[in-house]
Scaffold this active site. Structure first.
Site, PDB file in Angstrom:
ATOM      1  N   MET A   1     -44.996  37.162 -90.949  1.00  0.00           N
ATOM      2  CA  MET A   1     -43.520  37.672 -90.750  1.00  0.00           C
ATOM      3  C   MET A   1     -43.719  39.164 -90.920  1.00  0.00           C
ATOM      4  O   MET A   1     -43.822  39.386 -92.110  1.00  0.00           O
ATOM      5  CB  MET A   1     -42.796  36.883 -91.706  1.00  0.00           C
ATOM      6  CG  MET A   1     -41.231  37.308 -91.680  1.00  0.00           C
ATOM      7  SD  MET A   1     -41.054  38.842 -92.522  1.00  0.00           S
ATOM      8  CE  MET A   1     -39.490  38.922 -92.673  1.00  0.00           C
ATOM      9  N   PRO A   2     -43.606  39.960 -90.233  1.00  0.00           N
ATOM     10  CA  PRO A   2     -43.439  41.330 -90.324  1.00  0.00           C
ATOM     11  C   PRO A   2     -42.194  41.722 -90.687  1.00  0.00           C
ATOM     12  O   PRO A   2     -40.979  41.205 -90.177  1.00  0.00           O
ATOM     13  CB  PRO A   2     -43.780  42.067 -88.906  1.00  0.00           C
ATOM     14  CG  PRO A   2     -44.305  41.000 -88.101  1.00  0.00           C
ATOM     15  CD  PRO A   2     -43.804  39.695 -88.423  1.00  0.00           C
TER      16      PRO A   2
END
Length: 126
Positions: A1-2
């Site tokens: 999850m950036p």
């Protein structure tokens, strides 16, 4: 999850900012295997007096079109994936919206998976 933060000088049109976000998302999907709809991105715009940078740091000529990109990610990727991401970002953003590669500064922040909560007060990756 950036979690992606883009910083630039004020004054660029909405289409320009959208092209940056779309290009970063494409590069992360291709290089880091980011899943579809895993898109959490922010744009911060600054007045010239609050946006300082080294115009020639490391022999790289930058100007006021500098875009500073900070991406917070899980600490699960090796050096080759990171190099691929940096190269792909430069390639995509130089094509659209037309940013010179010298004006693309990328910083990765790596955190353990348990440092995220996507909502509901739950550490989904812990």
């Amino acid at each position: 999850m950036p979690l992606t933060r883009v910083s630039l000088l004020k004054g660029k049109p909405q289409e320009y900012r959208k092209a940056i976000l779309d290009g970063l998302y494409q590069a992360m999907r291709e290089s880091f295997g980011v899943p579809e709809d895993d898109r959490f991105m922010l744009v911060d715009e600054y007045d010239k007096s609050n946006f300082l940078y080294g115009e020639n740091y490391l022999g790289i000529a930058r100007d006021d079109d500098l875009v500073i990109i900070q991406i917070t990610v899980n600490n699960t990727r090796g050096p080759e994936q990171k190099k691929a991401l940096f190269a792909r970002i430069a390639e995509i953003l130089s094509s659209n919206p037309g940013i010179r590669p010298e004006n693309i500064l990328v910083n990765l922040l790596e955190v353990p998976k348990e440092n995220w909560s996507f909502g509901n007060g739950i550490a989904q990756y812990a």
